[in-house]
Design a protein around this motif. Structure first.
Motif, PDB file in Angstrom:
ATOM      1  N   UNK A  63      -2.321 -36.905 -10.566  1.00 11.51           N
ATOM      2  CA  UNK A  63      -1.848 -35.599 -11.046  1.00 11.51           C
ATOM      3  C   UNK A  63      -0.682 -35.732 -12.015  1.00 11.51           C
ATOM      4  N   UNK A  64       0.071 -36.848 -11.914  1.00 10.27           N
ATOM      5  CA  UNK A  64       1.114 -37.054 -12.930  1.00 10.27           C
ATOM      6  C   UNK A  64       0.786 -38.292 -13.776  1.00 10.27           C
ATOM      7  N   UNK A  65      -0.544 -38.522 -13.949  1.00  6.24           N
ATOM      8  CA  UNK A  65      -1.065 -39.534 -14.889  1.00  6.24           C
ATOM      9  C   UNK A  65      -0.815 -40.968 -14.467  1.00  6.24           C
ATOM     10  N   UNK A  66      -0.344 -41.158 -13.232  1.00 10.42           N
ATOM     11  CA  UNK A  66      -0.027 -42.514 -12.812  1.00 10.42           C
ATOM     12  C   UNK A  66      -1.267 -43.182 -12.219  1.00 10.42           C
ATOM     13  N   UNK A  67      -1.387 -44.509 -12.421  1.00 10.71           N
ATOM     14  CA  UNK A  67      -2.429 -45.304 -11.774  1.00 10.71           C
ATOM     15  C   UNK A  67      -1.729 -46.223 -10.788  1.00 10.71           C
ATOM     16  N   UNK A  68      -2.005 -46.025  -9.509  1.00  7.43           N
ATOM     17  CA  UNK A  68      -1.299 -46.814  -8.494  1.00  7.43           C
ATOM     18  C   UNK A  68      -1.745 -48.271  -8.537  1.00  7.43           C
ATOM     19  N   UNK A  69      -0.965 -49.142  -7.902  1.00 11.65           N
ATOM     20  CA  UNK A  69      -1.329 -50.553  -7.797  1.00 11.65           C
ATOM     21  C   UNK A  69      -2.298 -50.752  -6.643  1.00 11.65           C
ATOM     22  N   UNK A  70      -2.991 -51.889  -6.710  1.00  8.68           N
ATOM     23  CA  UNK A  70      -3.987 -52.209  -5.697  1.00  8.68           C
ATOM     24  C   UNK A  70      -3.390 -52.223  -4.285  1.00  8.68           C
ATOM     25  N   UNK A  71      -2.163 -52.744  -4.156  1.00  9.65           N
ATOM     26  CA  UNK A  71      -1.590 -52.864  -2.806  1.00  9.65           C
ATOM     27  C   UNK A  71      -1.294 -51.481  -2.219  1.00  9.65           C
ATOM     28  N   UNK A  72      -1.043 -50.496  -3.073  1.00  7.67           N
ATOM     29  CA  UNK A  72      -0.844 -49.137  -2.554  1.00  7.67           C
ATOM     30  C   UNK A  72      -2.192 -48.581  -2.075  1.00  7.67           C
ATOM     31  N   UNK A  93       0.830 -42.480 -20.722  1.00 10.46           N
ATOM     32  CA  UNK A  93       1.468 -42.133 -19.458  1.00 10.46           C
ATOM     33  C   UNK A  93       2.726 -41.309 -19.682  1.00 10.46           C
ATOM     34  N   UNK A  94       3.509 -41.696 -20.673  1.00  8.80           N
ATOM     35  CA  UNK A  94       4.766 -40.971 -20.921  1.00  8.80           C
ATOM     36  C   UNK A  94       4.498 -39.494 -21.220  1.00  8.80           C
ATOM     37  N   UNK A  95       3.441 -39.239 -21.972  1.00 14.38           N
ATOM     38  CA  UNK A  95       3.083 -37.868 -22.296  1.00 14.38           C
ATOM     39  C   UNK A  95       2.664 -37.108 -21.031  1.00 14.38           C
ATOM     40  N   UNK A  96       1.798 -37.778 -20.224  1.00 16.44           N
ATOM     41  CA  UNK A  96       1.330 -37.140 -18.990  1.00 16.44           C
ATOM     42  C   UNK A  96       2.483 -36.839 -18.042  1.00 16.44           C
ATOM     43  N   UNK A  97       3.409 -37.784 -17.938  1.00 17.73           N
ATOM     44  CA  UNK A  97       4.540 -37.595 -17.032  1.00 17.73           C
ATOM     45  C   UNK A  97       5.444 -36.462 -17.513  1.00 17.73           C
ATOM     46  N   UNK A  98       5.692 -36.436 -18.823  1.00 19.95           N
ATOM     47  CA  UNK A  98       6.524 -35.356 -19.388  1.00 19.95           C
ATOM     48  C   UNK A  98       5.933 -33.988 -19.054  1.00 19.95           C
ATOM     49  N   UNK A  99       4.640 -33.864 -19.297  1.00 20.16           N
ATOM     50  CA  UNK A  99       3.987 -32.585 -19.009  1.00 20.16           C
ATOM     51  C   UNK A  99       4.127 -32.217 -17.538  1.00 20.16           C
ATOM     52  N   UNK A 100       3.965 -33.205 -16.668  1.00 17.71           N
ATOM     53  CA  UNK A 100       4.069 -32.959 -15.230  1.00 17.71           C
ATOM     54  C   UNK A 100       5.479 -32.481 -14.875  1.00 17.71           C
ATOM     55  N   UNK A 101       6.488 -33.175 -15.401  1.00 26.80           N
ATOM     56  CA  UNK A 101       7.870 -32.809 -15.069  1.00 26.80           C
ATOM     57  C   UNK A 101       8.197 -31.425 -15.627  1.00 26.80           C
ATOM     58  N   UNK A 102       7.669 -31.154 -16.822  1.00 23.15           N
ATOM     59  CA  UNK A 102       7.847 -29.829 -17.422  1.00 23.15           C
ATOM     60  C   UNK A 102       7.258 -28.753 -16.502  1.00 23.15           C
ATOM     61  N   UNK A 133     -11.400 -32.260  -9.504  1.00 27.76           N
ATOM     62  CA  UNK A 133     -10.603 -33.212 -10.275  1.00 27.76           C
ATOM     63  C   UNK A 133      -9.779 -32.525 -11.356  1.00 27.76           C
ATOM     64  N   UNK A 134      -9.777 -31.188 -11.336  1.00 37.63           N
ATOM     65  CA  UNK A 134      -9.133 -30.453 -12.419  1.00 37.63           C
ATOM     66  C   UNK A 134      -7.655 -30.765 -12.592  1.00 37.63           C
ATOM     67  N   UNK A 135      -6.975 -31.076 -11.492  1.00 37.81           N
ATOM     68  CA  UNK A 135      -5.535 -31.343 -11.610  1.00 37.81           C
ATOM     69  C   UNK A 135      -5.240 -32.810 -11.936  1.00 37.81           C
ATOM     70  N   UNK A 136      -6.282 -33.649 -11.949  1.00 36.13           N
ATOM     71  CA  UNK A 136      -6.050 -35.071 -12.212  1.00 36.13           C
ATOM     72  C   UNK A 136      -6.124 -35.364 -13.698  1.00 36.13           C
ATOM     73  N   UNK A 137      -5.225 -36.212 -14.170  1.00 34.87           N
ATOM     74  CA  UNK A 137      -5.300 -36.665 -15.551  1.00 34.87           C
ATOM     75  C   UNK A 137      -6.575 -37.484 -15.728  1.00 34.87           C
ATOM     76  N   UNK A 138      -7.437 -37.152 -16.719  1.00 28.98           N
ATOM     77  CA  UNK A 138      -8.745 -37.811 -16.818  1.00 28.98           C
ATOM     78  C   UNK A 138      -8.682 -39.332 -16.971  1.00 28.98           C
TER      79      UNK A 138
END
Lengths: 287, 287, 287
Positions: free
Chosen positions: A165-174, A272-281, B229-234
């Motif tokens: 939802x905030x454009x992040x891709x988690x790591x495998x261990x998570x 990612x920076x763009x996605x995160x900015x939008x999320x924080x906004x 998936x609407x809230x997820x960044x594609x």
């Protein structure tokens, strides 16, 4: 003469805890302010509370104090560790997203390494661990909870890894933490959706083990879980826990720097920076 | 500057899609006849229908058109892909068993490679995928359904990998599709038995996610799944899906030729040819 | 001309069974006394009973006879194998703990290797296997049951790997048996606790598949399970079973000597010897 599994355990611990041990020496003597430890004299169980207002965001400092406290509790031969929050609405809001926004690379590398250290410290903690989830547990808050062996949650809260939802891709261990408690079909779907489970849903899929109506009850259910190990030999228990978690832990340990590089590359990407900015906004506008 | 996870994703896609891309160029301009694509202008979701009478047997040509259509839908930035059948009794009858009966080895190698390509194309499709199973889905029909992210099925149908009933031993990557949705205990038993699950049984074990009373309702439930998936960044969603499926995909990609050789050797063995003949004879006699 | 999967199967079997085959030649002609085999002429199913009073402790000799009997049943082309006990209170009490107390190392190496052989023989048995659990099945008794494909249990009994209660740390391949039937979350918890499941609990988590009210009924439910494979080609079934179990089996086969060394080192450690002594003392006092 040290035996193989013991040596093995010891040698595997070293690279894990050395970072944390040096941290501990830094804070020796001075009580941490972002976490508190209360040991019940009767049960021998230590309650570790996250105490960083307003929402237990996992900052560099809170993660330092958590690692420090976990090691302290473990080495003091407590009978078990219960992770909880001193805030009644939020267990932990997850990683400090400000560290991910236009990060200075060297600082971000330290930040991510510390999160790896925290995951390892909690994942490999030799004594029984349980989470009394008395507030929302999104993202890394959920990762901390799933790194424990048992989860008791209060009603009407949410828990889940909602990174997409905030454009992040988690790591495998998570992801492995999630897979250690949930069926694969549910893990893929929830991670892709960035799903936050309501308490009742979390109970139904097995993401939490029990629901309790108050924090006191949650702590007491966690203590009851710790007591289920009374008949087990503590060292044999600890080595068995390690064996169960070994594939996931080994996967990170064999390639910590690759995970770090991959994460730095992704976090510093314009996408990612763009996605995160939008999320924080969006979060700001909701307030 | 491309970031690591992105590069990684791109480079992993290349060997997968190159076969398919060349296929696509062959069919460019000419609409495929064995599959149809309908895009809902309002939802942006593409419905991909298998349309090879009488029972959507996966022939060389149908698999070609499916790969082509999946790639087309993915590159056209559709919001999701729903796989279904234009036949109301059969979703897909599985692989064309005539290709397995006394095969000419070179042609069989192409056939099996194309099935691998189809599995990879569907398994790694970047957009949300769902199967509206409006007819029986035995063998490879079931594999296609489990390669999607969600399954809605109509009542009184059957689904399952019943390969052992016609003496076939499936490949590991087909087993992985099954394991990605079902518990291990159930997978082993069902594969060994060659079990076909009735709709209700399939729902109970988790092989399908929902049952619907009509094809229209199935399509609309699939569309509702895509909307989760609407809230997820594609892009984050797509990379997360890939991470979840990476172990299975990597297992095939690192050893495609070994899988091919093993399959050719088995299919051309007298043991299998005899078993397949008996099976086909039995099917004829039932008619 | 042998085909690849067949050759592969054959070559993988060789190192597994060579130990057992030499055992068989030793006992050729003389009927085993610690196990009995009864073949039902009508169904073709062989019932293998453990028959070592008082509690079917897995001694060197009982394990020898079990391996021998499994191989005999398999090579006689029985339709299935049902493992049970001729003792109505105990299925098997698990490994002979006297072999673990102050062991002579060379003898213990033989003992542990034989247990590995038994696990492999049962785990890879080509015909359908089921356990009629007509008595308690702690520790290695539970491992034998989970190495079968199906489990029917009588009421008011207990089953589980309670190794941590006597300070033992099981090997990874024993954990894999558990993981092949139970979700990961439950496996870790149960192994750490040394949990013994009551029959009803075992049914609820999936550790057993059915409960029956008598041994006769259990045997007949096991026979019904064997009959579910009637439509499957026997060789294809056997190769499919092997594929499903291959990761676990391979994990042991690639490193049998390392597992042996690790186990010897642990068992001969003062820590374990002390824990085992205390446990045995406790058992004596209970009597």
């Amino acid at each position: 003469m040290l035996r193989n599994r013991l040596i093995d355990a010891a040698s595997r611990m070293k690279p894990i805890l050395c970072g944390a041990q040096s941290l501990r020496s830094l804070s020796q003597g001075a009580p941490s302010k972002l976490t508190t430890i209360e040991v019940d004299d009767k049960s021998g169980i230590a309650t570790l509370s996250m105490n960083q207002p307003p929402v237990n965001t996992l900052t560099m400092e809170l993660m330092h104090d958590l690692i420090d406290s976990i090691n302290q509790i473990e080495s003091n031969k407590s009978r078990g560790l219960i992770l909880t929050s001193s805030n009644d609405r939020v267990f932990s809001a997850g990683l400090d997203l400000n560290e991910l926004l236009n990060p200075e690379v060297e600082r971000f590398r330290l930040f991510w390494t510390r999160f790896q250290d925290l995951w390892l410290a909690l994942h490999l903690c030799g004594i029984p661990t349980a989470a009394a989830i008395n507030g929302h547990a999104p993202a890394a808050g959920c990762v901390l909870a799933t790194a424990c062996e048992y989860r008791v949650m209060l009603p009407d809260l949410s828990i889940g890894i909602h990174a997409t939802r905030f454009s992040f891709v988690i790591s495998k261990w998570m992801m492995h933490s999630y897979q250690s408690v949930l069926p694969r079909r549910i893990v893929e779907r929830a991670l892709n959706q960035g799903k936050l489970f309501a308490t009742q849903e979390a109970l139904e899929v097995g993401l939490v083990d029990e629901v309790s109506s108050s924090k006191e009850e949650a702590l007491s259910k966690c203590a009851a879980f710790v007591a289920t190990f009374d008949k087990a030999n503590p060292l044999a228990r600890s080595l068995t826990k390690r064996m169960c978690r070994d594939p996931d832990v080994r996967d990170l340990l064999k390639d910590r720097s690759a995970d770090l590089k991959e994460c730095v590359d992704y976090v510093t990407s314009p996408h990612f920076q763009e996605g995160l900015s939008n999320h924080l906004e969006g979060l700001k506008n909701r307030k």
